[in-house]
Structure formats: structure tokens, C-alpha cells
Design a protein around this motif. Structure first.
Motif, PDB file in Angstrom:
ATOM      1  N   THR A  93      23.329 -76.956  19.433  1.00 33.52           N
ATOM      2  CA  THR A  93      21.906 -77.038  19.735  1.00 33.52           C
ATOM      3  C   THR A  93      21.126 -76.040  18.884  1.00 33.52           C
ATOM      4  OG1 THR A  93      22.445 -77.673  22.013  1.00 33.52           O
ATOM      5  CG2 THR A  93      20.202 -76.928  21.597  1.00 33.52           C
ATOM      6  N   HIS A  94      20.031 -76.490  18.318  1.00 34.22           N
ATOM      7  CA  HIS A  94      19.168 -75.652  17.481  1.00 34.22           C
ATOM      8  C   HIS A  94      18.259 -74.787  18.375  1.00 34.22           C
ATOM      9  CE1 HIS A  94      19.516 -78.575  13.908  1.00 34.22           C
ATOM     10  NE2 HIS A  94      20.209 -79.106  14.900  1.00 34.22           N
ATOM     11  N   PRO A  95      17.673 -73.722  17.830  1.00 40.93           N
ATOM     12  CA  PRO A  95      17.919 -73.159  16.508  1.00 40.93           C
ATOM     13  C   PRO A  95      19.202 -72.342  16.456  1.00 40.93           C
ATOM     14  CG  PRO A  95      16.192 -71.928  17.616  1.00 40.93           C
ATOM     15  CD  PRO A  95      16.555 -73.057  18.526  1.00 40.93           C
ATOM     16  N   PHE A  96      19.662 -72.099  15.217  1.00 39.56           N
ATOM     17  CA  PHE A  96      20.856 -71.311  14.979  1.00 39.56           C
ATOM     18  C   PHE A  96      20.457 -69.934  14.453  1.00 39.56           C
ATOM     19  CE2 PHE A  96      22.023 -75.781  14.290  1.00 39.56           C
ATOM     20  CZ  PHE A  96      23.036 -75.909  15.218  1.00 39.56           C
ATOM     21  N   LEU A  97      21.364 -68.970  14.623  1.00 41.68           N
ATOM     22  CA  LEU A  97      21.112 -67.589  14.210  1.00 41.68           C
ATOM     23  C   LEU A  97      22.257 -67.122  13.335  1.00 41.68           C
ATOM     24  CD1 LEU A  97      19.447 -64.932  14.508  1.00 41.68           C
ATOM     25  CD2 LEU A  97      20.853 -64.418  16.526  1.00 41.68           C
ATOM     26  N   GLN A  98      21.934 -66.677  12.115  1.00 36.79           N
ATOM     27  CA  GLN A  98      22.921 -66.110  11.187  1.00 36.79           C
ATOM     28  C   GLN A  98      22.269 -64.986  10.398  1.00 36.79           C
ATOM     29  OE1 GLN A  98      24.606 -69.143   8.628  1.00 36.79           O
ATOM     30  NE2 GLN A  98      25.215 -70.456  10.340  1.00 36.79           N
ATOM     31  N   ASP A  99      22.965 -63.881  10.248  1.00 37.78           N
ATOM     32  CA  ASP A  99      22.482 -62.743   9.459  1.00 37.78           C
ATOM     33  C   ASP A  99      21.054 -62.353   9.838  1.00 37.78           C
ATOM     34  OD1 ASP A  99      24.900 -62.679   8.170  1.00 37.78           O
ATOM     35  OD2 ASP A  99      24.101 -62.992   6.146  1.00 37.78           O
ATOM     36  N   GLY A 100      20.720 -62.449  11.118  1.00 36.97           N
ATOM     37  CA  GLY A 100      19.403 -62.043  11.582  1.00 36.97           C
ATOM     38  C   GLY A 100      18.292 -62.990  11.218  1.00 36.97           C
ATOM     39  N   ARG A 101      18.636 -64.228  10.844  1.00 39.45           N
ATOM     40  CA  ARG A 101      17.638 -65.243  10.533  1.00 39.45           C
ATOM     41  C   ARG A 101      17.806 -66.434  11.468  1.00 39.45           C
ATOM     42  NH1 ARG A 101      18.884 -63.059   5.368  1.00 39.45           N
ATOM     43  NH2 ARG A 101      20.748 -64.342   5.229  1.00 39.45           N
ATOM     44  N   ILE A 102      16.676 -67.073  11.802  1.00 36.97           N
ATOM     45  CA  ILE A 102      16.659 -68.222  12.708  1.00 36.97           C
ATOM     46  C   ILE A 102      16.400 -69.479  11.891  1.00 36.97           C
ATOM     47  CG2 ILE A 102      15.378 -69.330  14.591  1.00 36.97           C
ATOM     48  CD1 ILE A 102      14.896 -66.538  15.760  1.00 36.97           C
ATOM     49  N   GLU A 116      32.479 -78.191   4.067  1.00 35.94           N
ATOM     50  CA  GLU A 116      33.399 -77.214   4.646  1.00 35.94           C
ATOM     51  C   GLU A 116      34.278 -76.562   3.581  1.00 35.94           C
ATOM     52  OE1 GLU A 116      35.318 -79.526   7.623  1.00 35.94           O
ATOM     53  OE2 GLU A 116      33.675 -79.306   9.068  1.00 35.94           O
ATOM     54  N   ARG A 117      34.733 -77.343   2.605  1.00 37.09           N
ATOM     55  CA  ARG A 117      35.506 -76.749   1.509  1.00 37.09           C
ATOM     56  C   ARG A 117      34.657 -75.730   0.750  1.00 37.09           C
ATOM     57  NH1 ARG A 117      37.515 -82.089   0.708  1.00 37.09           N
ATOM     58  NH2 ARG A 117      36.097 -82.411  -1.051  1.00 37.09           N
ATOM     59  N   ARG A 118      33.393 -76.073   0.533  1.00 35.22           N
ATOM     60  CA  ARG A 118      32.497 -75.157  -0.155  1.00 35.22           C
ATOM     61  C   ARG A 118      32.282 -73.878   0.652  1.00 35.22           C
ATOM     62  NH1 ARG A 118      31.106 -73.047  -4.849  1.00 35.22           N
ATOM     63  NH2 ARG A 118      28.889 -72.455  -4.950  1.00 35.22           N
ATOM     64  N   GLY A 123      32.888 -68.167   1.559  1.00 35.91           N
ATOM     65  CA  GLY A 123      33.196 -67.182   2.578  1.00 35.91           C
ATOM     66  C   GLY A 123      32.307 -67.165   3.802  1.00 35.91           C
ATOM     67  N   THR A 124      31.629 -68.279   4.085  1.00 30.67           N
ATOM     68  CA  THR A 124      30.793 -68.305   5.299  1.00 30.67           C
ATOM     69  C   THR A 124      31.252 -69.383   6.289  1.00 30.67           C
ATOM     70  OG1 THR A 124      29.175 -69.681   4.120  1.00 30.67           O
ATOM     71  CG2 THR A 124      28.725 -67.317   4.262  1.00 30.67           C
ATOM     72  N   ASP A 125      32.446 -69.903   6.122  1.00 28.93           N
ATOM     73  CA  ASP A 125      32.954 -70.889   7.072  1.00 28.93           C
ATOM     74  C   ASP A 125      33.117 -70.294   8.458  1.00 28.93           C
ATOM     75  OD1 ASP A 125      35.027 -69.433   5.591  1.00 28.93           O
ATOM     76  OD2 ASP A 125      36.444 -70.487   6.889  1.00 28.93           O
ATOM     77  N   ASN A 126      33.310 -68.967   8.548  1.00 32.18           N
ATOM     78  CA  ASN A 126      33.485 -68.318   9.850  1.00 32.18           C
ATOM     79  C   ASN A 126      32.185 -68.252  10.647  1.00 32.18           C
ATOM     80  OD1 ASN A 126      32.526 -66.419   7.855  1.00 32.18           O
ATOM     81  ND2 ASN A 126      32.924 -64.776   9.312  1.00 32.18           N
ATOM     82  N   VAL A 137      24.773 -76.601   6.868  1.00 35.26           N
ATOM     83  CA  VAL A 137      23.720 -76.371   5.876  1.00 35.26           C
ATOM     84  C   VAL A 137      23.244 -74.918   5.955  1.00 35.26           C
ATOM     85  CG1 VAL A 137      21.336 -76.947   5.270  1.00 35.26           C
ATOM     86  CG2 VAL A 137      22.973 -78.777   5.778  1.00 35.26           C
ATOM     87  N   PHE A 138      23.049 -74.415   7.155  1.00 36.46           N
ATOM     88  CA  PHE A 138      22.594 -73.039   7.345  1.00 36.46           C
ATOM     89  C   PHE A 138      23.614 -72.056   6.791  1.00 36.46           C
ATOM     90  CE2 PHE A 138      21.080 -69.786  10.787  1.00 36.46           C
ATOM     91  CZ  PHE A 138      20.407 -69.073   9.819  1.00 36.46           C
ATOM     92  N   ALA A 139      24.906 -72.290   7.047  1.00 39.02           N
ATOM     93  CA  ALA A 139      25.940 -71.385   6.547  1.00 39.02           C
ATOM     94  C   ALA A 139      25.972 -71.384   5.028  1.00 39.02           C
ATOM     95  CB  ALA A 139      27.299 -71.782   7.099  1.00 39.02           C
ATOM     96  N   LEU A 140      25.690 -72.520   4.413  1.00 41.20           N
ATOM     97  CA  LEU A 140      25.634 -72.581   2.957  1.00 41.20           C
ATOM     98  C   LEU A 140      24.418 -71.801   2.438  1.00 41.20           C
ATOM     99  CD1 LEU A 140      27.166 -73.839   0.571  1.00 41.20           C
ATOM    100  CD2 LEU A 140      25.586 -75.772   0.703  1.00 41.20           C
TER     101      LEU A 140
END
Length: 292
Positions: A93-102, A116-118, A123-126, A137-140
Motif C-alpha cells: 500500500t502506498h505511499p512508500f518510505l525509503q531513505d527518508g523520502r516518501i 529485480e535483477r537490476r 544494491g537496493t533489492d533489500n 520503481v522506488f527502489a531503483l
């Protein structure tokens, strides 16, 4: 389709009240247009991200969406989800949070195995907890920002450019926010995204000029913003203000903490593997076609 709403109120904290799925439809309409999740993200008075979201498997569990939620902050992101990938789960469910960004997104991106391979390569698959194309998309994008030493614009365009060259895309409409800045991208033209520029608005100081925007899906109300500048993004115009403008295909908008606004066509070419509506699965077609 999923509904997006973004609000940048500048550097001073304001209070806004949100209803998601305001004015519920009749039971017969609900059965056809049942949303799959709702969420709100805000940066509070201390610049800290706060994300509240709720997956919704049925309308009898719709309290989170239909109640009013009052939040104070500088930047706000709201999202109503219609699932095409991923189960009805808070992780999807959105929104997502990564590295202090929404981040919130609507559209369809396929080739998740390629993405996923990319992500493993960069190094952001985790960072990915759920099953959605949006979170990948956000992790990329997060990987791109890290690779560009924190330059969000460069990282965002690097990531979406890679997607455009490597995987099938129907749409990547997105909102990305920090406590001081907000980015909006419409790419390509599959779904719509609108901008309302309320900066330096002489009409906003008029006593009868209200900040009260609504559709059947999202409603936002703020007394503070009746007399203050702001910038708003939405999947559809939310009031009768004639200044709502549709972003062009490939257009990136950046709003900084002082409400300086820049617009440019950052992705002029369509995706290499452009998906049309007829190319989508039936669930994806139905999700994109949900009427306002």
C-alpha cells in the motif's frame, strides 16, 4: 486507476485534513469499484516522515478511508490504490518510505524479474518488502539518487530512463517528496497528472477563497492554506480553478522549499517497449479504467 495527491505548503508547517474515498458510492457501485488501499504521507514540523496507510479488502473495513485525518507538515502525499500487482497488504500500500523520502505512483510497469535483477546489481533489492511494481520503481530511484550523491533529480531521471529502455511501460506517474522538496513526473501519456500553482495567489487572501478540494476519491481541506501559497498535484482537477494544468508526457516538475517551481520535458521519447491499454491484463485494464 490509482489516485495521487501531492501538496507542497512551503517552509511553514500547515494543517490539512484529508478524506480518502470521500462520499462513498452506492453498494452496487462499490462492488464494481472497490479500492485496494489508501495512504497518507507527510513530513511533520520536525522534518520527520510520517506514513499512515491501510489495505482495504472490503468496504466494511473502510473506516480509515472515510474518516477525516488531520495532519500537520510541509509536504503531503495521498494515494488511493487499485491493485494490479501485489496482494491487499500494508506492504503493498502506498505511499512508500525509503531513505527518508516518501513516494507514490500510478500506472503499470512490467518486467518485474528484470527490475529485480537490476536492483540486486545496484544494491537496493533489500529495500523492497512487498510485491508491487511501484515499490520496485522506488527502489531503483533510490539507487539512482545514491549513485548521484543525493541528487534526487538526476537519480530519478536515471532510474526512469533505465526503465524506459529495458522494460514494458504503460505509465510511470509519480510523486516523490522530502520535507523541503517535491518532484512530480508524468510518463508517458497513459494516465493523467495535473498541477495547480497557487503561489503568490492574490485570490487566496480573499475571505471567500477556500482551500477545499475534492473528488469522489480524495478530499483535502485546510484553513491555513486559504491565505498561503502552495503547489498541488492531483490525478484530476479537484475544484473549478481554471489554472489546473495537465503535465505533458515526459514532464518533470520540481518544487523546492521556497516554492520555486521548475518544469521541463525531461523524457521526450516514449518507452522502448510502450504498452497500450489493449496490451494490459484484464485486471490492469480495469484498474486504469476506473472512473473518477
Amino acid at each position: 486507476m490509482c489516485r495521487l495527491f501531492g501538496l507542497h505548503a512551503g517552509t511553514d508547517v500547515c494543517t490539512a485534513t484529508f478524506w480518502l474515498l470521500d462520499a462513498p458510492d452506492s453498494l452496487s457501485e462499490q462492488s464494481r469499484r472497490n479500492p485496494d488501499g489508501t495512504g497518507l504521507g507527510v513530513f511533520d514540523e520536525h522534518g520527520r516522515p510520517v506514513v499512515c496507510k491501510q489495505p482495504m479488502a472490503a468496504w466494511d473495513d473502510a473506516a480509515f478511508a472515510t474518516e477525516a485525518h488531520e495532519l500537520s507538515g510541509t509536504t503531503f502525499v495521498a494515494h488511493v490504490r487499485y491493485a494490479t500487482t501485489g496482494s491487499l497488504d500494508a506492504r503493498n500500500t502506498h505511499p512508500f518510505l525509503q531513505d527518508g523520502r516518501i513516494f507514490a505512483h500510478n500506472g503499470v510497469v512490467e518486467g518485474l524479474d528484470i527490475i529485480e535483477r537490476r536492483l540486486r546489481e545496484v544494491g537496493t533489492d533489500n529495500l523492497v518488502e512487498g510485491k508491487t511494481d511501484s515499490e520496485r520503481v522506488f527502489a531503483l530511484i533510490t539507487a539512482g539518487v545514491r549513485a548521484h550523491d543525493g541528487d534526487v533529480t538526476a537519480g530519478l531521471l536515471d532510474a526512469v530512463g533505465w526503465l524506459a529502455a529495458n522494460v514494458p511501460i504503460f505509465g510511470v506517474n509519480l510523486l516523490l517528496s522530502t520535507a523541503t522538496d517535491m518532484w512530480a513526473l508524468r510518463y508517458p501519456e497513459g494516465n493523467q497528472l495535473y498541477l495547480l500553482d497557487r503561489r503568490h495567489d492574490s485570490r487566496s487572501s480573499a475571505p471567500d477563497r477556500k482551500f477545499h478540494m475534492r473528488t469522489e476519491r480524495i478530499r483535502a481541506l485546510s484553513d491555513h492554506l486559504c491565505t498561503r501559497s502552495s503547489v498541488v498535484f492531483a490525478s484530476e482537477p479537484m475544484d473549478d480553478d481554471p489554472r489546473w494544468s495537465l503535465l505533458e508526457s515526459g514532464e518533470l516538475v520540481h518544487v523546492d522549499g521556497a516554492l520555486n517551481l521548475s518544469r521541463r520535458i525531461a523524457l521526450p521519447d516514449p518507452p522502448r517497449h510502450l504498452l497500450r491499454t489493449a496490451d494490459l491484463s484484464k485486471p490492469a485494464q480495469q484498474a486504469q479504467a476506473v472512473s473518477p
